[in-house]
Every structure is written in structure tokens, then in C-alpha cells.
Scaffold this motif. Sequence first.
Motif, PDB file in Angstrom:
ATOM      1  N   HIS A 107       0.818  -1.212   0.000  1.00 33.81           N
ATOM      2  CA  HIS A 107       0.000   0.000   0.000  1.00 33.81           C
ATOM      3  C   HIS A 107       0.858   1.272   0.000  1.00 33.81           C
ATOM      4  O   HIS A 107       0.677   2.155  -0.846  1.00 33.81           O
ATOM      5  CB  HIS A 107      -0.939  -0.001   1.206  1.00 33.81           C
ATOM      6  N   GLU A 108       1.755   1.379   0.935  1.00 28.48           N
ATOM      7  CA  GLU A 108       2.564   2.602   1.015  1.00 28.48           C
ATOM      8  C   GLU A 108       3.551   2.727  -0.139  1.00 28.48           C
ATOM      9  O   GLU A 108       3.681   3.816  -0.712  1.00 28.48           O
ATOM     10  CB  GLU A 108       3.273   2.666   2.367  1.00 28.48           C
ATOM     11  N   PRO A 109       4.272   1.663  -0.543  1.00 26.50           N
ATOM     12  CA  PRO A 109       5.156   1.812  -1.691  1.00 26.50           C
ATOM     13  C   PRO A 109       4.444   2.247  -2.969  1.00 26.50           C
ATOM     14  O   PRO A 109       5.004   2.976  -3.783  1.00 26.50           O
ATOM     15  CB  PRO A 109       5.762   0.408  -1.856  1.00 26.50           C
ATOM     16  N   VAL A 110       3.196   1.808  -3.123  1.00 24.91           N
ATOM     17  CA  VAL A 110       2.454   2.144  -4.347  1.00 24.91           C
ATOM     18  C   VAL A 110       1.783   3.501  -4.248  1.00 24.91           C
ATOM     19  O   VAL A 110       1.859   4.317  -5.172  1.00 24.91           O
ATOM     20  CB  VAL A 110       1.404   1.055  -4.659  1.00 24.91           C
ATOM     21  N   PHE A 111       1.122   3.760  -3.122  1.00 23.40           N
ATOM     22  CA  PHE A 111       0.329   4.978  -3.004  1.00 23.40           C
ATOM     23  C   PHE A 111       1.066   6.135  -2.349  1.00 23.40           C
ATOM     24  O   PHE A 111       0.548   7.239  -2.276  1.00 23.40           O
ATOM     25  CB  PHE A 111      -0.958   4.694  -2.227  1.00 23.40           C
ATOM     26  N   GLY A 112       2.254   5.895  -1.846  1.00 25.89           N
ATOM     27  CA  GLY A 112       3.034   6.978  -1.266  1.00 25.89           C
ATOM     28  C   GLY A 112       3.263   6.784   0.210  1.00 25.89           C
ATOM     29  O   GLY A 112       2.510   6.092   0.900  1.00 25.89           O
ATOM     30  N   ALA A 113       4.299   7.417   0.714  1.00 23.87           N
ATOM     31  CA  ALA A 113       4.677   7.256   2.117  1.00 23.87           C
ATOM     32  C   ALA A 113       3.751   8.017   3.059  1.00 23.87           C
ATOM     33  O   ALA A 113       3.714   7.743   4.253  1.00 23.87           O
ATOM     34  CB  ALA A 113       6.115   7.720   2.324  1.00 23.87           C
ATOM     35  N   THR A 114       3.002   8.992   2.554  1.00 26.05           N
ATOM     36  CA  THR A 114       2.088   9.740   3.415  1.00 26.05           C
ATOM     37  C   THR A 114       0.825   8.922   3.631  1.00 26.05           C
ATOM     38  O   THR A 114       0.624   7.872   3.016  1.00 26.05           O
ATOM     39  CB  THR A 114       1.715  11.087   2.769  1.00 26.05           C
ATOM     40  N   ARG A 115      -0.056   9.412   4.481  1.00 19.84           N
ATOM     41  CA  ARG A 115      -1.294   8.706   4.759  1.00 19.84           C
ATOM     42  C   ARG A 115      -2.473   9.296   3.986  1.00 19.84           C
ATOM     43  O   ARG A 115      -3.625   9.051   4.306  1.00 19.84           O
ATOM     44  CB  ARG A 115      -1.594   8.778   6.270  1.00 19.84           C
TER      45      ARG A 115
END
Length: 237
Positions: free
Chosen positions: A67-75
Motif C-alpha cells: 500500500h505505502e510503496p504504491v500509493f506513497g509514504a504519506t497517509r
Amino acid sequence: MEHELQTLTARLLNHRWLPRTDRLVRRALVDETFRLDLDRRLAAVGLRLLDNPYAAHVAVGLNADMHEPVFGATREYAASNLGLTRDEIALLVIIWSLIVLPKRERQVTRRDVIDDGQSDMFGGDKPVPHGDSVSAGLSEASLIADFGARLGGKTKVRNFALGKLARLGFIERRNGQILEGPLLDVALDYRLLADRIIHGTLADVLAEAGHEVPNANALDIADVLPDDDLPDEDTED
């Protein structure tokens, strides 16, 4: 088998979802070796097969660690990675509640949308039903009248929100009716949502608008079944 694995993987990636009745999908659901090879192929690119025995389709989704690697390190993606606003997510949950919860109750009790009210002593031995026999539609006009003002305005819901949910595959719109789309029952986690909705504030909101919330005891049957006890797929002829 190699060509069939390659074909099914490519089709899943291209179409995003496939019906359970598809020949290769059925093989993946009943052939353990084929399924393990499919899972390995999908896992190699950070994906997994989304499979719910009560849903009429299967789909592909990201593994949790992707999830984070694909959508970004932010929430920022935590609320939605599909570009849905808070009002649109709320609308999606309401539609899921009004279509999937009653559908699941019918599937667990092996009853159709049109039921004669007579008990069937052999109902528990029947395969889990899918499709229009258990999944009822909603009146688009009634849904907008009941919830439009709470979700950004009736015009916004009719002209934008419902269209977006249809394009994403959550719903289908036909002749003033909102029907279950291929992703509605497979992409939203029933085990997570059902209890929160039935015993949460949304149940009061639905009841206030005149919509009956399904019986919690009947739905608990599906919620607590371990995977090994879920209904088996029909084997291929």
C-alpha cells in the motif's frame, strides 16, 4: 497449465475482475496446485486474488505491504486510493449496506429475493446462490431522496457520485435502479464492515430513513464461518 496460468493472470490484470463462472477462475478455485501457482505469480508483483465465496466475481488487489510503496509514504491514501471523497465513500457504504447485507442473509438462509415464505428442509445443502436471485436493486430516486441531502446534495449524488461508483465497478445503473456491480461484494470486507454497520450508528441512520437492517443473528453465521467451512465451489465438468 503454464499457458492457462499466463492467460488468467493477464486477464485479471487487464479486466480487474472476472466472474466466478469463468472456466479458468473456477479452476483456480477448485484446483489447489493451479491456485498456488496463480497466487505466486500475483504475489511476485505485489498483488493477491480477492476471493469471497459469497461474491459473484473475483478480483485482484494489492498486498497490504504494497500500500505505502504504491500509493506513497504519506497517509493521504488512507481514506481512499480510488479518488473518492468522504461523501462518496459514505454513499458507497450505504449502498453496500442496503444491497450486500440483505443479500448475505438470503445466501446464508438459501432464500431468493422472491420467496414464498415456506421453509426448505434441504436449503442448507444447496450451493450458495449468486446473481439476481439473491441480490436486489435499489431505487435510485428513493436512495437520493433518503440520503442525498446528507451526502453533498441530491444533484451531486445523482450526476457525479453514482456515476463514479459505476465507473469503478461498484454498482450498475439500469432503468432507475442501482444494482450490485462486480466489485461491491468482493472489494469491501464483509467481516470488517457488517458488525460495525449492524451495531453502529449507520444502522440508526438507515432505520430512520425507513430501511430495514438485516437480522444480526442470521448474518453472524456467515461472519464466523472458518474458511474450511465455507461452501465449496462446484467442480468442473
